[in-house]
Motif scaffolding. Structure first.
Motif, PDB file in Angstrom:
ATOM      1  N   ARG B  32      76.574  14.764  12.972  1.00 44.93           N
ATOM      2  CA  ARG B  32      77.738  15.459  13.647  1.00 44.93           C
ATOM      3  C   ARG B  32      78.034  14.606  14.912  1.00 44.93           C
ATOM      4  NH1 ARG B  32      74.497  19.027  11.175  1.00 44.93           N
ATOM      5  NH2 ARG B  32      75.377  20.949  10.334  1.00 44.93           N
ATOM      6  N   ILE B  34      80.172  14.252  18.598  1.00 46.49           N
ATOM      7  CA  ILE B  34      81.093  15.340  19.794  1.00 46.49           C
ATOM      8  C   ILE B  34      82.321  14.369  20.235  1.00 46.49           C
ATOM      9  CG2 ILE B  34      81.231  16.544  21.709  1.00 46.49           C
ATOM     10  CD1 ILE B  34      78.050  17.140  21.026  1.00 46.49           C
ATOM     11  N   THR B  36      85.206  13.236  22.895  1.00 47.00           N
ATOM     12  CA  THR B  36      85.830  13.310  23.971  1.00 47.00           C
ATOM     13  C   THR B  36      87.257  13.193  24.130  1.00 47.00           C
ATOM     14  OG1 THR B  36      85.350  11.344  24.888  1.00 47.00           O
ATOM     15  CG2 THR B  36      83.733  12.824  25.203  1.00 47.00           C
ATOM     16  N   GLY B  57      76.096  13.883  19.965  1.00 43.40           N
ATOM     17  CA  GLY B  57      76.018  14.394  18.576  1.00 43.40           C
ATOM     18  C   GLY B  57      74.527  14.207  17.878  1.00 43.40           C
ATOM     19  N   GLU B 162      85.316  20.065  17.589  1.00 46.11           N
ATOM     20  CA  GLU B 162      84.619  19.583  18.608  1.00 46.11           C
ATOM     21  C   GLU B 162      84.316  17.851  18.205  1.00 46.11           C
ATOM     22  OE1 GLU B 162      83.845  22.152  17.135  1.00 46.11           O
ATOM     23  OE2 GLU B 162      82.109  21.727  15.704  1.00 46.11           O
ATOM     24  N   GLY B 163      84.625  17.761  16.916  1.00 54.23           N
ATOM     25  CA  GLY B 163      84.482  16.403  16.361  1.00 54.23           C
ATOM     26  C   GLY B 163      83.935  16.527  14.901  1.00 54.23           C
TER      27      GLY B 163
END
Lengths: 133, 172
Positions: B32, B34, B36, B57, B162-163
């Motif tokens: 996972r 994340i 930006t 992540g 979020e990603g």
């Protein structure tokens, strides 16, 4: 992960150019002189002029970097590259082919990822290439 | 198609899998990340380019778990003229036992325009409705994870607001 057969690629290669030890490993270049490919969705021949840049690394594994042009039996040209790893100690030879074509009929090749299972045979390398679904 | 053996031009006998045999995979880890705010490079000769730095992540799986090192991790994205998004993800992973692993994966994402538009609006979309696959490769100097240097992997992606979440499988 689901996959389905895309093509079986057979290559013929000429005498290797042994570049020797470089900072990246032992580099050998295999000129591709021809070959064929067959599958439900495309079949044809491999044009001469491609090659495989093969580097044996310090851990004994072999990195492949192949570039060939495929010509389908109905005249489309497909640019194919293939990177991969060969680890003879573990009988592992897997590759990551990619395709680029301008032929609308084969545009699906531009949009898929694939994995190949390689094998070195007496008459040259064979790659069984699966589309990742 | 059966292997016919024979002499080997480059090394010893290889290939315990017959060409044509279905691809076998095994779960390696679930990653996972994340994402930006993207840096929009804009129209370049090959398409539209943007870079999405990762702020962190984590990854968890039977043989690989730990966290994403921010700062050297981002996804270099190119939206091609045929509507396919090419992804070039480069991530530094730190395992829970302290090994650093460099991961690079090339990927493709495409699907029906309404689905891609929903992803663009930050909605969570059923990943079965679009194609999001990547091909991770790993490099490490840590002998405990040297097996990663020698394998090819495939991943299935799920783009969340979020990603992305990548389910990564080793190709056997």
């Amino acid at each position: 992960m689901n996959s389905r057969p895309l093509l079986l690629l057979r290559l013929t290669t000429a005498v290797t150019a042994e570049i020797g030890s470089t900072p990246n490993g032992k580099l050998s270049i295999f000129p591709v002189t021809g070959g064929s490919f067959e599958g439900e969705r495309l079949q044809g021949k491999v044009l001469a002029g491609g090659g495989d840049w093969v580097t044996t690394k310090s851990d004994g594994t072999i990195e492949l970097d192949l570039r060939v042009t495929l010509e389908t039996d109905d005249g489309a040209l497909i640019h194919m590259t293939l990177t991969g790893v060969r680890d003879d100690a573990n009988n592992y030879f897997r590759t990551l082919p990619r395709f680029e074509t301008a032929a609308a009929k084969y545009a699906f090749l531009n949009r898929l990822l694939a994995v190949g299972i390689g094998e070195i045979r007496s008459d040259g390398p064979v790659h069984a290439i699966e589309e990742i679904l | 198609m059966q292997p016919d053996g024979g002499d080997n031009k480059i090394g010893g006998q290889i290939g315990n899998v017959a060409p044509g045999e279905a691809l076998k995979t095994r779960l390696l880890t679930t990653l996972r990340v994340i994402v930006t705010a993207p840096q929009n490079i804009g129209a370049v000769p090959h398409g539209t380019r943007r870079t999405a730095p990762l702020s962190g992540g984590d990854f968890d799986g039977p043989r690989l778990r730990g966290t994403v090192v921010p700062g050297s991790s981002a996804d270099w994205l190119l939206l091609r003229v045929d509507g396919v998004l090419e992804m070039d993800l480069r991530v530094t992973l730190r395992t829970d036992d302290g090994a650093l692993i460099s991961m690079k994966s090339f990927g493709l994402r495409h699907g029906p325009s309404d689905v891609i538009a929903a992803i663009g609006r930050g909605e969570t979309v059923d990943p079965a409705t679009y194609y999001f696959r990547t091909l991770p490769r790993f490099e490490t100097a840590d002998p405990r994870y040297a097996f990663l240097n020698r394998l090819v992997a495939v991943a299935s992606g799920d783009r969340r607001p979020e990603g992305p979440i990548y389910t990564i499988y080793e190709v056997l």
